[in-house]
Design a protein around this motif. Structure first.
Motif, PDB file in Angstrom:
ATOM      1  N   GLN A  28       0.836  -1.200   0.000  1.00  0.00           N
ATOM      2  CA  GLN A  28       0.000   0.000   0.000  1.00  0.00           C
ATOM      3  C   GLN A  28       0.875   1.255   0.000  1.00  0.00           C
ATOM      4  O   GLN A  28       0.581   2.229  -0.697  1.00  0.00           O
ATOM      5  CB  GLN A  28      -0.958  -0.024   1.192  1.00  0.00           C
ATOM      6  CG  GLN A  28      -2.018  -1.107   1.035  1.00  0.00           C
ATOM      7  CD  GLN A  28      -2.747  -1.460   2.331  1.00  0.00           C
ATOM      8  OE1 GLN A  28      -2.242  -1.257   3.436  1.00  0.00           O
ATOM      9  NE2 GLN A  28      -3.932  -2.012   2.189  1.00  0.00           N
ATOM     10  N   GLY A  29       1.977   1.210   0.746  1.00  0.00           N
ATOM     11  CA  GLY A  29       2.925   2.319   0.742  1.00  0.00           C
ATOM     12  C   GLY A  29       3.621   2.469  -0.605  1.00  0.00           C
ATOM     13  O   GLY A  29       3.922   3.584  -1.045  1.00  0.00           O
ATOM     14  N   GLN A  30       3.858   1.351  -1.271  1.00  0.00           N
ATOM     15  CA  GLN A  30       4.510   1.388  -2.579  1.00  0.00           C
ATOM     16  C   GLN A  30       3.590   2.012  -3.632  1.00  0.00           C
ATOM     17  O   GLN A  30       4.059   2.737  -4.516  1.00  0.00           O
ATOM     18  CB  GLN A  30       4.951  -0.018  -2.989  1.00  0.00           C
ATOM     19  CG  GLN A  30       6.086  -0.525  -2.110  1.00  0.00           C
ATOM     20  CD  GLN A  30       6.317  -2.019  -2.194  1.00  0.00           C
ATOM     21  OE1 GLN A  30       5.583  -2.745  -2.859  1.00  0.00           O
ATOM     22  NE2 GLN A  30       7.342  -2.494  -1.503  1.00  0.00           N
ATOM     23  N   ASP A  70       2.511   7.050  -6.775  1.00  0.00           N
ATOM     24  CA  ASP A  70       1.788   8.317  -6.932  1.00  0.00           C
ATOM     25  C   ASP A  70       2.744   9.506  -6.774  1.00  0.00           C
ATOM     26  O   ASP A  70       2.643  10.490  -7.507  1.00  0.00           O
ATOM     27  CB  ASP A  70       0.648   8.432  -5.913  1.00  0.00           C
ATOM     28  CG  ASP A  70      -0.512   7.482  -6.213  1.00  0.00           C
ATOM     29  OD1 ASP A  70      -0.699   7.106  -7.394  1.00  0.00           O
ATOM     30  OD2 ASP A  70      -1.238   7.123  -5.263  1.00  0.00           O
ATOM     31  N   GLN A  71       3.681   9.403  -5.828  1.00  0.00           N
ATOM     32  CA  GLN A  71       4.672  10.464  -5.623  1.00  0.00           C
ATOM     33  C   GLN A  71       5.601  10.577  -6.834  1.00  0.00           C
ATOM     34  O   GLN A  71       5.950  11.683  -7.242  1.00  0.00           O
ATOM     35  CB  GLN A  71       5.509  10.193  -4.372  1.00  0.00           C
ATOM     36  CG  GLN A  71       4.777  10.389  -3.072  1.00  0.00           C
ATOM     37  CD  GLN A  71       5.697  10.053  -1.897  1.00  0.00           C
ATOM     38  OE1 GLN A  71       5.984   8.896  -1.635  1.00  0.00           O
ATOM     39  NE2 GLN A  71       6.176  11.082  -1.217  1.00  0.00           N
ATOM     40  N   VAL A  72       6.004   9.440  -7.397  1.00  0.00           N
ATOM     41  CA  VAL A  72       6.858   9.452  -8.588  1.00  0.00           C
ATOM     42  C   VAL A  72       6.139  10.170  -9.722  1.00  0.00           C
ATOM     43  O   VAL A  72       6.724  11.018 -10.409  1.00  0.00           O
ATOM     44  CB  VAL A  72       7.259   8.015  -9.019  1.00  0.00           C
ATOM     45  CG1 VAL A  72       7.979   8.035 -10.368  1.00  0.00           C
ATOM     46  CG2 VAL A  72       8.127   7.344  -7.963  1.00  0.00           C
ATOM     47  N   VAL A  73       4.874   9.857  -9.903  1.00  0.00           N
ATOM     48  CA  VAL A  73       4.067  10.485 -10.950  1.00  0.00           C
ATOM     49  C   VAL A  73       4.022  11.999 -10.727  1.00  0.00           C
ATOM     50  O   VAL A  73       4.241  12.783 -11.657  1.00  0.00           O
ATOM     51  CB  VAL A  73       2.640   9.877 -10.968  1.00  0.00           C
ATOM     52  CG1 VAL A  73       1.696  10.703 -11.822  1.00  0.00           C
ATOM     53  CG2 VAL A  73       2.695   8.434 -11.462  1.00  0.00           C
ATOM     54  N   GLU A  74       3.752  12.382  -9.491  1.00  0.00           N
ATOM     55  CA  GLU A  74       3.641  13.808  -9.160  1.00  0.00           C
ATOM     56  C   GLU A  74       4.963  14.547  -9.370  1.00  0.00           C
ATOM     57  O   GLU A  74       5.000  15.600 -10.012  1.00  0.00           O
ATOM     58  CB  GLU A  74       3.180  13.955  -7.711  1.00  0.00           C
ATOM     59  CG  GLU A  74       2.827  15.378  -7.328  1.00  0.00           C
ATOM     60  CD  GLU A  74       2.296  15.464  -5.908  1.00  0.00           C
ATOM     61  OE1 GLU A  74       2.791  16.311  -5.157  1.00  0.00           O
ATOM     62  OE2 GLU A  74       1.390  14.664  -5.563  1.00  0.00           O
ATOM     63  N   THR A  75       6.058  13.984  -8.845  1.00  0.00           N
ATOM     64  CA  THR A  75       7.349  14.674  -8.945  1.00  0.00           C
ATOM     65  C   THR A  75       7.898  14.671 -10.375  1.00  0.00           C
ATOM     66  O   THR A  75       8.666  15.563 -10.731  1.00  0.00           O
ATOM     67  CB  THR A  75       8.404  14.057  -8.003  1.00  0.00           C
ATOM     68  OG1 THR A  75       8.648  12.708  -8.377  1.00  0.00           O
ATOM     69  CG2 THR A  75       7.975  14.155  -6.559  1.00  0.00           C
ATOM     70  N   LEU A  97      12.869   0.478 -13.761  1.00  0.00           N
ATOM     71  CA  LEU A  97      12.262   1.804 -13.642  1.00  0.00           C
ATOM     72  C   LEU A  97      13.214   2.808 -12.996  1.00  0.00           C
ATOM     73  O   LEU A  97      13.265   3.968 -13.418  1.00  0.00           O
ATOM     74  CB  LEU A  97      10.955   1.718 -12.847  1.00  0.00           C
ATOM     75  CG  LEU A  97       9.788   1.082 -13.604  1.00  0.00           C
ATOM     76  CD1 LEU A  97       8.647   0.745 -12.645  1.00  0.00           C
ATOM     77  CD2 LEU A  97       9.322   1.989 -14.735  1.00  0.00           C
ATOM     78  N   ALA A  98      13.958   2.386 -11.992  1.00  0.00           N
ATOM     79  CA  ALA A  98      14.920   3.287 -11.348  1.00  0.00           C
ATOM     80  C   ALA A  98      16.009   3.707 -12.347  1.00  0.00           C
ATOM     81  O   ALA A  98      16.409   4.879 -12.388  1.00  0.00           O
ATOM     82  CB  ALA A  98      15.547   2.621 -10.123  1.00  0.00           C
ATOM     83  N   ASN A 147      14.905   7.949  -6.633  1.00  0.00           N
ATOM     84  CA  ASN A 147      15.122   7.633  -5.219  1.00  0.00           C
ATOM     85  C   ASN A 147      13.921   6.906  -4.614  1.00  0.00           C
ATOM     86  O   ASN A 147      14.093   5.967  -3.829  1.00  0.00           O
ATOM     87  CB  ASN A 147      15.452   8.899  -4.438  1.00  0.00           C
ATOM     88  CG  ASN A 147      16.828   9.446  -4.804  1.00  0.00           C
ATOM     89  OD1 ASN A 147      17.723   8.692  -5.180  1.00  0.00           O
ATOM     90  ND2 ASN A 147      16.996  10.747  -4.708  1.00  0.00           N
ATOM     91  N   LEU A 148      12.729   7.310  -4.975  1.00  0.00           N
ATOM     92  CA  LEU A 148      11.517   6.637  -4.492  1.00  0.00           C
ATOM     93  C   LEU A 148      11.456   5.202  -5.004  1.00  0.00           C
ATOM     94  O   LEU A 148      11.120   4.274  -4.267  1.00  0.00           O
ATOM     95  CB  LEU A 148      10.269   7.411  -4.923  1.00  0.00           C
ATOM     96  CG  LEU A 148      10.062   8.772  -4.253  1.00  0.00           C
ATOM     97  CD1 LEU A 148       9.053   9.613  -5.035  1.00  0.00           C
ATOM     98  CD2 LEU A 148       9.618   8.598  -2.809  1.00  0.00           C
ATOM     99  N   LEU A 149      11.800   5.016  -6.270  1.00  0.00           N
ATOM    100  CA  LEU A 149      11.786   3.674  -6.863  1.00  0.00           C
ATOM    101  C   LEU A 149      12.853   2.783  -6.234  1.00  0.00           C
ATOM    102  O   LEU A 149      12.612   1.595  -6.007  1.00  0.00           O
ATOM    103  CB  LEU A 149      11.964   3.769  -8.382  1.00  0.00           C
ATOM    104  CG  LEU A 149      10.791   4.423  -9.118  1.00  0.00           C
ATOM    105  CD1 LEU A 149      11.197   4.834 -10.528  1.00  0.00           C
ATOM    106  CD2 LEU A 149       9.577   3.506  -9.138  1.00  0.00           C
ATOM    107  N   LEU A 150      14.008   3.360  -5.937  1.00  0.00           N
ATOM    108  CA  LEU A 150      15.074   2.583  -5.281  1.00  0.00           C
ATOM    109  C   LEU A 150      14.660   2.180  -3.867  1.00  0.00           C
ATOM    110  O   LEU A 150      15.008   1.082  -3.403  1.00  0.00           O
ATOM    111  CB  LEU A 150      16.382   3.374  -5.250  1.00  0.00           C
ATOM    112  CG  LEU A 150      17.096   3.507  -6.598  1.00  0.00           C
ATOM    113  CD1 LEU A 150      18.276   4.470  -6.486  1.00  0.00           C
ATOM    114  CD2 LEU A 150      17.546   2.152  -7.128  1.00  0.00           C
ATOM    115  N   GLU A 151      13.909   3.033  -3.197  1.00  0.00           N
ATOM    116  CA  GLU A 151      13.399   2.703  -1.858  1.00  0.00           C
ATOM    117  C   GLU A 151      12.470   1.486  -1.934  1.00  0.00           C
ATOM    118  O   GLU A 151      12.581   0.552  -1.141  1.00  0.00           O
ATOM    119  CB  GLU A 151      12.657   3.918  -1.291  1.00  0.00           C
ATOM    120  CG  GLU A 151      12.279   3.789   0.161  1.00  0.00           C
ATOM    121  CD  GLU A 151      11.602   5.053   0.694  1.00  0.00           C
ATOM    122  OE1 GLU A 151      10.846   4.910   1.673  1.00  0.00           O
ATOM    123  OE2 GLU A 151      11.809   6.154   0.153  1.00  0.00           O
TER     124      GLU A 151
END
Length: 164
Positions: free
Chosen positions: A52-54, A59-64, A119-120, A133-137
């Motif tokens: 769920q966090g992923q 969504d954050q990747v899309v936004e940024t 993707l990263a 960075n979000l994708l690597l997390e």
């Protein structure tokens, strides 16, 4: 969706894994209920929260990145989820099913590890540093889940009750 550029490929891949994660949020509770090993059931529940966090991270990747996801269904995840469901239906509840569920879940994790790694790399190439960075997390979470499943598999398969 026509893929003509690296950015198109990135959007397609991100849309695909978004669908995959959404499908997984529906499948993980079923896996948790089917597992008889309490640690395995707990691992599925924990991974549901991570998943769920992923989804939120995507969504954050899309936004940024200033991109828009495409509506598509990840057929690879659909097949992996279906395979797990078949095992739940065909194998008697117990240690053999638990071993099968671990194997099914690891197939999912390996798919996700490949997707997030790609993707990263694309995000880096496209200059989406925050998205990378979000994708690597997420990639690290997926690898950690795979390791946990490996440990559970070794425990599960070493128990005498599994038989031969």
């Amino acid at each position: 969706m026509a893929v003509a550029t690296l950015n198109d490929l990135f959007i397609h891949g991100l849309s695909d894994i978004y669908s995959a994660e959404k499908q997984l949020t529906k499948a993980l509770p079923k896996l948790a209920r089917a597992a008889t090993n309490s640690e395995l059931s707990a691992a599925f529940k924990t991974h549901l929260e991570e998943t769920q966090g992923q989804v939120e991270r995507i969504d954050q990747v899309v936004e940024t990145s200033g991109i828009k996801l495409k509506r598509l269904k990840c057929v690879a995840m659909e097949g992996l989820v279906e395979e797990g469901q078949e095992q739940i239906e065909e194998i008697e509840k117990g240690p053999i099913l638990d071993a099968a569920l671990i194997a099914a879940a690891q197939k999912v994790e390996h798919y996700e590890i490949a997707a997030y790694g790609t993707l990263a790399t694309l995000a880096k190439k496209l200059g989406y540093t925050e998205g990378m960075n979000l994708l690597l997390e997420t990639l690290e979470e997926e690898k950690a889940t795979d390791e946990k499943l490996t440990m559970l598999a070794k425990q599960e398969l070493s128990q005498e009750e599994v038989g031969k």
